[in-house]
Design a protein around this motif. Structure first.
Motif, PDB file in Angstrom:
ATOM      1  N   LEU D  91       0.830  -1.201   0.000  1.00 33.98           N
ATOM      2  CA  LEU D  91       0.000   0.000   0.000  1.00 33.98           C
ATOM      3  C   LEU D  91       0.864   1.250   0.000  1.00 33.98           C
ATOM      4  O   LEU D  91       0.581   2.227  -0.710  1.00 33.98           O
ATOM      5  N   LEU D  95       0.699   4.217  -2.713  1.00 35.41           N
ATOM      6  CA  LEU D  95       0.402   5.597  -2.328  1.00 35.41           C
ATOM      7  C   LEU D  95       1.576   6.513  -2.668  1.00 35.41           C
ATOM      8  O   LEU D  95       1.380   7.685  -2.995  1.00 35.41           O
ATOM      9  N   VAL D 164      -7.838   2.840  -1.839  1.00 34.12           N
ATOM     10  CA  VAL D 164      -6.838   3.659  -2.542  1.00 34.12           C
ATOM     11  C   VAL D 164      -7.524   4.542  -3.584  1.00 34.12           C
ATOM     12  O   VAL D 164      -7.248   5.738  -3.709  1.00 34.12           O
ATOM     13  N   ARG D 167      -9.371   7.394  -2.007  1.00 36.66           N
ATOM     14  CA  ARG D 167      -8.438   8.464  -1.622  1.00 36.66           C
ATOM     15  C   ARG D 167      -8.020   9.293  -2.830  1.00 36.66           C
ATOM     16  O   ARG D 167      -7.900  10.515  -2.752  1.00 36.66           O
ATOM     17  N   THR D 179      -1.530   3.737   5.861  1.00 38.34           N
ATOM     18  CA  THR D 179      -1.407   2.386   5.321  1.00 38.34           C
ATOM     19  C   THR D 179      -1.598   1.337   6.413  1.00 38.34           C
ATOM     20  O   THR D 179      -2.325   0.367   6.231  1.00 38.34           O
TER      21      THR D 179
END
Lengths: 190, 190, 190, 190
Positions: D91, D95, D164, D167, D179
Motif C-alpha cells: 500500500l 500511495l 486507494v 483516496r 497504510t
DNA sequence: AAATAAACGAGACGGTACGTCCCGTCTTAGA
DNA sequence: TCTAAGACGGGACGTACCGTCTCGTTTATTT
C-alpha cells in the motif's frame, strides 16, 4: 410653469462625458468595433444613461458630428480670388489629413457610419455638403466670373467631395498631381 | 507533377455554396447584420469550412464581387456617339437602381463593406473605377473630339462615381434634373 | 451597511434553475456529455449567467452535490443494534441503487466527475466519506462492543465505500452474497 | 490458403506508434483532454488509421493498459512471510506513486477512463483486481495461517484497492499511519 | 421637512454571434 | 488495400456585446 417633471434634470456632465468618450473610441477603434459598453466604461457612466438619451451608436456618432468632435473645423476652402488655386489647396489639405495615419481610418469610419446610419449620413451631408463653405466659395467664383452663371454648383461640390470619398474607400494613395487634375475635371476651362 | 499536397482537394461545391449564400445574405440583410453563422447555415456548411478559406466576412464579400454575384453586369455606359447623352443615361440607370427599394440598401452596404475592408475597397475600385468601361467611354469621347485631348479622364470618372456614392450615403433623393446637372459639372462645355 | 456592491443582486431564480437543469442533464446524459449549452438551454438562461458564477461544469456538479440534487438523502445505515446486519443492509441498498438502470450510470458519472474535478472530489468525500453517518454507525458499534476500541473506523469506512466504487467502475455485477462477504472482510470476528 | 484479403497487411509500426502516442498523451494531458487528433499527430498517423482499428479513445486506452504502457509492472506485493508487513509495504508503494506529481493525475485519469468506458473498466479490473498478485499473496497468507481459511479474499482485495481509489478521487493526502490503519481494517486480528 | 420621483453608477439578465477546437466520416494520392 | 494527409458537416467551447431590467444612491421638485 416649469416643463420639468420632477427629480433631477439631465446631467450635462454625463452627456459631455459620453460624447467625448464616443469621439475618443471612434478615433481609436473605428465605427465598427465601437461598443456601447466600451463607451460607457470610458465615460464612467451606466449603460442605461446612454440608452436613455440616444437610440443607437449611430445617433451617438451623429451627435458627435454636430458637436464638431469628430472633424477638424478648418476645412473651409480659402478665398484668395483664384478659384482654381483655392480649390486645389483645399483638396490638398483634405487629402493631407486623409493621408496621415489615423486620418484615413477616421475618414473611412465616418463613411461607414454614414452608410449604415441615416442620421450620420444626413449630418455628414450637412457638414460637408450643400450649404457648406465649399458652395459659398464656388458662388464667389461665379460672382468673380471664374465660373459661368448657370454652373451646377451643388453638383460640382458633390463631384469633388465624392471623388475624395471614393479615393478613401478605394485605398488609392493620392499623388501630387491628383488634386490639380481633379480640379481640372470640374473646372476645365483653365 | 501535381501541386496537390495530399488529401482531398478543396470542395468546389462548398466554395460556390458559400459565395452564393453570402450574396443572398448580403442582399437580404446588408453588410452589417451579415453573420458567418447565417452564411454557414444558409450554405449548409460548417463554419470551419468558411474560416479555412476566408479570413473575414470582408474577404468573403470581396470574392463575391469578383465573381460578379453582387453587382449587375450591365452597368456599362452606352455609346451612341453623343457622350453627354450617354453619360446622362448611364447615371440615370445607376440612380434608378439605387432608387428602388433594396438597391439603395445594397449600395450602402457595399460602401460600408469597402470602407471597413481593404479587399472589398480594392475590388470595388477595380469594378467601378479606373480601368472600367466608363473610362473607355470617356476615351471614345476624346477620340470623337467631345472632350479635349488632355482631359483628366480618371478624375472625371471618379468625380461622377464619387458623386453617386455621396448621394447614396447622404440619403439625398436623386431628382430628374440631377443627372444632367452632374454631367454638366464635368462636361461644362455643352 | 449593506455588503451589496451595487446594481442588481444575483438572481436566485436563475441559480436554482441552473442547478436543477444540471442535475437533470447529469442524470440523463452523464458527466461526460454534459454540456454548458445544454444546461443553459434547459434552464432557459444565458450561458454567461452560468459562467458568471461557476468556473466549470465540475463546479456546477459540485454545487449540485451540496444542494443534494444528485444523491438520495437516505443513504444512512440503519441502527438496529446489530452492526453486521446493519452494514450488510446498507451495502445491499447501495448496490441495489447502483443496480437499477440509470443508477449505475449516475454512480459512474459521479466517480468520473470526482476524478476529473477537485471540487466534486472533495464534496463527494464530505458526503460519503469521513464525517458521514457511516462513521457514526461504526462508532456506535464500538460503543456496543461489536468493534474493538481502537478500530480504524475511517479506514473501515473507506474500505467499504471504496469497494463499492471499485465494483462500479469495474462493471462487476454484485451478487447476493457479495455484501455479506464484504462486511466480513472488515468485520471478520463474526 | 491465406486469410489475408489483398493489399498490404495492417502496419505494426503504425499500431505501436498509436499506442505509444496514446500513452504519452494520456500521461501528459489526462483522459479528458485526450484527443484523437492529438494522438494522430503525435503518432504521425492519419486519423482514419486509428478509427479503422479502434472504435473510441476508450478502446485505445484499454489496449494501452493491456500492453502495460500505462501502469508500472512492479505493483506486486512482496512476500516476506509476514502478510501484514507485506500489505503495508505494498500500500505504501502504491500511495507513494500516487503521491508524486503526475502519478496522482495519472491515477485519477485511469479512474475516469474506467468510469466512462466499459472496456477500460474491465481491463483495469483484470489488472488490479480479482486474479491479481494481490489475491495470490492473500492466499499465501491463508496457507500460512495468517488469515482464516474462509476469509473473503476477493472482497479484502477490493476493499484495499477501493480505499486507494477513494483516496485518489477524494484528494485526501495519505499520511504515514494511513497504510497501517488500512491494513488493520481488513486484518484486525493483529 | 417629508414624500415623491426621476436620473444616475453599476451590473445581472436572456440572448446572438464570434472564432476555435475537436469529432467522426469521406476523399485523394502514394506505396 | 492500407496509409498519411486533410477537407468536410457538425457540435460545443468560452468570450464579447447587445439591449433590457433591477438595484441602491443622489438630487430636485412638490406637498
Amino acid at each position: 410653469m416649469s416643463e420639468h417633471r420632477r427629480g433631477p434634470a439631465r446631467s450635462e456632465v454625463a452627456r459631455v462625458a459620453i460624447l467625448e468618450a464616443t469621439a475618443r473610441q471612434f478615433a481609436t477603434r473605428g465605427y465598427d468595433h465601437l461598443t456601447m459598453e466600451g463607451i460607457a466604461a470610458d465615460a464612467k457612466v451606466g449603460k442605461q444613461t446612454i440608452y436613455r438619451w440616444w437610440s443607437s451608436k449611430g445617433a451617438l456618432v451623429a451627435d458627435c458630428l454636430i458637436e464638431g468632435l469628430l472633424l477638424p473645423d478648418d476645412l473651409n476652402p480659402p478665398d484668395t480670388g483664384d478659384l482654381r488655386a483655392d480649390l486645389t489647396d483645399w483638396l490638398g489639405s483634405i487629402l493631407a489629413i486623409a493621408q496621415h495615419p489615423g486620418g484615413e481610418a477616421l475618414m473611412r469610419s465616418l463613411i461607414s457610419a454614414a452608410a449604415e446610419n441615416e442620421d450620420v449620413g444626413r449630418r455628414l451631408h450637412e457638414s460637408l455638403g450643400a450649404s457648406s463653405s465649399l458652395i459659398v466659395r464656388l458662388q464667389a467664383g461665379v460672382d468673380a466670373g471664374q465660373l459661368p452663371a448657370g454652373a451646377p454648383l451643388t453638383e460640382i461640390g458633390e463631384a469633388l467631395v465624392g471623388a475624395v470619398i471614393l479615393r478613401a474607400i478605394s485605398r488609392v494613395p493620392a499623388e501630387e498631381a491628383t488634386t490639380a487634375r481633379l480640379v481640372q475635371a470640374v473646372l476645365p476651362a483653365g
